[in-house]
Structures are given as C-alpha cells and as structure tokens.
Design an enzyme around this catalytic site. Structure first.
Site, PDB file in Angstrom:
ATOM      1  CG  HIS A 155       9.282  49.671 -13.774  1.00  0.00           C
ATOM      2  ND1 HIS A 155      10.257  50.576 -13.448  1.00  0.00           N
ATOM      3  CD2 HIS A 155       8.360  50.349 -14.496  1.00  0.00           C
ATOM      4  CE1 HIS A 155       9.949  51.760 -13.949  1.00  0.00           C
ATOM      5  NE2 HIS A 155       8.797  51.646 -14.596  1.00  0.00           N
ATOM      6  CE  LYS A 176      11.217  49.601 -17.278  1.00  0.00           C
ATOM      7  NZ  LYS A 176      10.602  49.905 -18.594  1.00  0.00           N
TER       8      LYS A 176
END
Length: 250
Positions: free
Chosen positions: A140, A144
């Site tokens: 990600h 995040k």
C-alpha cells in the site's frame, strides 16, 4: 436516486465516492468529517449532531475512533450503514454486532468485487493444496496507517484453519518455518492503491493469486453498490458474500 450521507467525506475515499455517486444513480445529500472542508456542492458537518438532511443510507470511509457516534446516529435514525473503514478492535466489532440488531450493517475490509473473487479462489486453493505453505503479501501507499491491511487479514481468515499460526513478518525469528504457519507481510511505499498476493508454495511448484488495484475508484464503486444493496435489507450483518449472491441472482 439513492440519497447517501457520507462519513469521512473529506478523505481520499470519501471524495472518490462523491465523484462517482451520480454514475451509480446516487446523490450525496451531506457529509460528515472532523475537518468539515467545503469542497463540493453538498454540506459537510464536523459531527453527526449537526446533520439536518434526510438520507436513505450512510456510507462510512472514516476512522474507527468515530464509530460510536456513527452507530448512534444510524440507530437513532434507523439508517442502513456501509462500513468501509478498517482497523476495528474487538470492542468496535461488538458494537457493530449490537447495532446490526436494529439496522442493516454492511461491513467489508475491501469493497472491491475483484478482491472478493481473490478471497473466494484463495479459500478453494487452500483446501485443494493442503500441504502447501501459504504466504500473504500486501502493498500500500506510504500514508496508510494500519498494517497489515484489513484485506490481508481477511485473506488470512479465508485460507487459515483452527491450528494455523499467523506470523507477521519474520524479523528476529531464528527457527525454521513451522508447517502450520501463514506469513503475512506488509510493504509501504509511494502511491500504491493496494496490491495483494496469496502464494502457495509446494514441492517443486508455486501457485499465486494476485489482485492489483489500479485506482481507488474500484473501492468507491463497490461501496456505492453495497449502499444500494443494504438500503433494501432487514436489520442484520451483511458482507461481500451477500452482495455477490445478490449480483448473481440479478
């Protein structure tokens, strides 16, 4: 048009939902976000207590710490709810279960139909390849907060068994891999919307299932489909299994 109250309206996913709502025959009547930034033609309030508009359903892409106020508003106004946030603890999950006794609640760690298919295939592969080692890798963007991702944990649940041992990275481990281990590994960097891989490692062969999100719009579209689905359901807990079944029946 489906009338949506958008929680987490000022975040990246909230903005995606608002931008795509019209394509899914929906309209955002109001938003709720602690930042309360005015960036679109609908009002954004810093708390649910200020909302005056009527809605058919709530779509939430906020943070777990806002859950109590969200559930309280949904129950008070008898509004169906789509929970698209991740990072809930056991206390949060208990509160969600309690709320689902009075309002329909749709919850999924990932709103992509493609990820649902990945999870379904991974569950089948785990049954067909019982002697294979399983490793889960998720990637990600560098902003995040939670790790591993809610989707990685969802995939772990799909391929694990009661005696499975989850291993979150292997830093500091000085022993051979246990047969019942499933490794879960998180990578953070750049602007990756979300990549997930479930690898099955056997003697002389490797089998991998992967899903790569090219754009965050897939999660927004999934949430909007979930909103339309949950808006017609009775109180209870619903997930992507229920939505997929409804899609197959139509």
């Amino acid at each position: 048009m489906l009338k949506i109250l958008l929680s987490g309206a000022c975040g990246r996913m909230g903005r995606q939902v608002a931008q795509l709502a019209e394509d899914e025959q929906a309209v955002i009547v109001a938003g709720v976000d602690v930042r309360a930034e005015k960036w679109s033609d609908f009002p954004v309030y810093p708390s649910f207590s200020l909302v005056q508009e009527e809605a058919d359903v709530i779509v939430d892409f906020s943070r777990p710490e806002g859950l109590p106020a969200l559930l309280s508003y949904a129950r008070e106004h008898r509004l169906p709810l789509v929970l698209a946030a991740t990072g809930y603890n056991e206390e949060d999950l208990n509160a969600i279960r309690e709320a689902a006794k009075t309002v329909p609640v749709f919850r999924s760690a990932n709103m992509s139909v493609g990820v649902y298919v990945l999870r379904t295939l991974a569950r089948q592969a785990a049954k067909l390849l019982p002697d294979f080692d399983i490793e889960i890798i998720e990637k990600h963007h560098n902003q995040k907060i939670d790790a591993p991702s809610g989707t990685a944990l969802m995939l772990y649940d799909a391929v694990s068994s009661p005696d499975t041992l989850p291993v979150f990275g292997r830093n500091g481990r000085t022993q051979k891999r246990e047969k019942n281990e499933i490794g879960v590994h998180a990578i953070r960097g750049g602007s990756v919307p979300g990549d997930h891989e479930v690898g099955f490692y056997g003697p002389s062969e490797v089998f991998s299932l992967t899903h790569s999100a090219q754009d965050r719009s897939i999660f927004a579209r999934g949430a909007l489909r979930a909103a339309r689905f949950i808006s017609t359901q009775k109180p209870g807990e619903y997930d992507m299994d229920a939505l997929a079944q409804a899609m197959l029946e139509n």
